[in-house]
Design an enzyme around this catalytic site. Structure first.
Site, short mmCIF file in Angstrom:
data_model
loop_
_atom_site.label_atom_id
_atom_site.label_comp_id
_atom_site.label_asym_id
_atom_site.label_seq_id
_atom_site.Cartn_x
_atom_site.Cartn_y
_atom_site.Cartn_z
N ASP A 96 45.19 -12.37 59.31
CA ASP A 96 44.54 -11.68 59.88
C ASP A 96 45.69 -10.87 60.92
OD1 ASP A 96 43.08 -9.58 61.30
OD2 ASP A 96 41.68 -10.98 61.81
N VAL A 97 45.94 -9.82 60.82
CA VAL A 97 47.17 -9.22 61.38
C VAL A 97 46.58 -8.73 62.93
CG1 VAL A 97 48.79 -8.71 59.62
CG2 VAL A 97 47.00 -6.75 60.45
N ASN A 100 53.26 -3.56 56.73
CA ASN A 100 52.39 -2.54 55.79
C ASN A 100 50.95 -2.49 56.01
OD1 ASN A 100 52.51 -0.75 53.31
ND2 ASN A 100 51.24 -2.60 52.83
N TYR A 109 43.76 8.79 62.32
CA TYR A 109 44.54 8.10 61.39
C TYR A 109 46.13 8.87 61.73
CZ TYR A 109 47.18 6.61 57.18
OH TYR A 109 48.05 5.90 56.13
N LYS A 120 49.64 6.64 63.18
CA LYS A 120 50.95 6.68 62.33
C LYS A 120 51.74 7.47 63.16
CE LYS A 120 49.67 4.34 58.73
NZ LYS A 120 50.27 3.16 58.65
#
Length: 252
Positions: free
Chosen positions: A54-55, A81, A146, A150
Site C-alpha cells: 500500500d503506497v 506509477n 487530479y 499531477k
C-alpha cells in the site's frame, strides 16, 4: 538506442494493470528483473516478484522495498506509477478527496523514493521515473484535484532531480495523454454516450486517438536505461502532441 536493462532490478508501483503493467512488461523485455507493488499483486501479469504494498502506508512501503533488496540484492530503477483518478471542480471535491488523492498521487512518490534511495545510491545505473499526466500542463474540465496532484508530481520530479543528480540518480517523469487503459474504459462505460465520449477524447489529442499503454512504457524504458544518461529533470510528453501542438481543424 541501446535500452539494454540486463542485470538491473526495477520496482514498478501500481504495476498490476494499465500503464503500470505495460511498464513492467517492457522493462522485463529489456532484461530487467521487475518487482511490482500493488494492492492486488495476484493480478500482476508481468512480474518476477509481485508484492502487496500500500503506497499510502510507510511501513508497507518500507517492508516491500527491503523485500526486493533481499530477493535481488540490489535496486536500480524505481517507477512511481501508482495513482488514482478524480473528477470534479474545486467546488465539488471534498477535503477528504483532496487528502486521499494527494497522498496517493504525490506523497506516495516521496514515500517510496525515500525507502528506495539507500539502495539506489549503490547502483551504477540509478533512475527514478514518476508518472505525471497531460493534466499537469493543460487545463482539463472537471479535473481540478487530479490536475493539481499531477502538477505537483511534475514539480517534485524537478526538485528530486536537483537533489539527487550528484548522487548518481537521475529523476524524470512521463506525461501521458489520455491512454487506452481499464481506468479510462470504466470512465467511458459510465458516460451517457460511451461512443461519443471516446470520440471526444480521441479528437482532443492531435494524432486523433488514445495513447497506447505500450507507448508510455517505451518512454519509461528509455528514461530508465543507460541510453538516457544525460537526461534528468525532464517530463517527457507521450500525448500525441496535445501539450505542444495547435493544429488547424482538418478539412478532410
Amino acid at each position: 538506442m541501446n535500452q539494454d536493462l540486463t542485470g538491473l532490478v526495477a520496482i514498478v508501483t501500481g504495476g498490476a494493470s494499465g500503464i503500470g503493467a505495460a511498464i513492467a512488461a517492457r522493462l522485463r523485455a529489456g532484461g530487467a528483473a521487475v518487482a511490482v507493488f500493488d494492492l492486488r499483486p495476484d493480478t500482476a501479469p508481468h512480474a518476477d516478484l509481485a508484492l502487496a504494498v500500500d503506497v499510502a502506508d510507510d511501513a508497507s512501503v518500507r517492508a516491500g522495498v527491503e523485500r526486493v533488496a533481499a530477493e535481488f540484492g540490489r535496486i536500480d530503477i524505481l517507477v512511481n506509477n501508482a495513482g488514482i483518478g478524480a473528477q470534479g471542480t474545486v467546488e465539488t471535491n471534498t477535503d477528504d478527496d483532496w487528502h486521499r488523492v494527494l497522498d496517493v498521487n504525490v506523497v506516495s512518490m516521496a514515500r517510496v523514493s525515500r525507502a528506495a534511495l539507500p539502495h539506489l545510491r549503490r547502483s551504477p545505473s540509478a533512475s527514478i521515473v514518476n508518472t505525471s499526466s497531460i493534466a499537469a500542463t493543460a487545463g482539463l474540465p472537471q479535473r481540478a484535484l487530479y490536475s493539481a496532484s499531477k502538477g505537483a508530481v511534475a514539480a517534485l520530479t524537478r526538485a528530486m532531480a536537483a537533489d539527487h543528480l550528484r548522487e548518481g540518480i537521475r529523476v524524470n517523469a512521463v506525461n501521458p495523454g489520455t491512454a487506452d487503459t481499464p481506468w479510462v474504459g470504466r470512465l467511458l462505460d459510465s458516460a451517457p454516450d460511451p461512443d461519443a465520449e471516446r470520440a471526444a477524447l480521441e479528437a482532443r489529442q492531435p494524432h486523433g486517438r488514445l495513447v497506447a499503454a505500450g507507448e508510455v512504457a517505451d518512454a519509461v524504458a528509455y528514461l530508465t536505461s543507460p541510453a538516457s544518461g544525460s537526461t534528468t529533470g525532464v517530463a517527457l510528453a507521450v500525448d500525441g502532441g496535445m501539450q505542444e501542438l495547435r493544429l488547424r481543424p482538418s478539412t478532410a
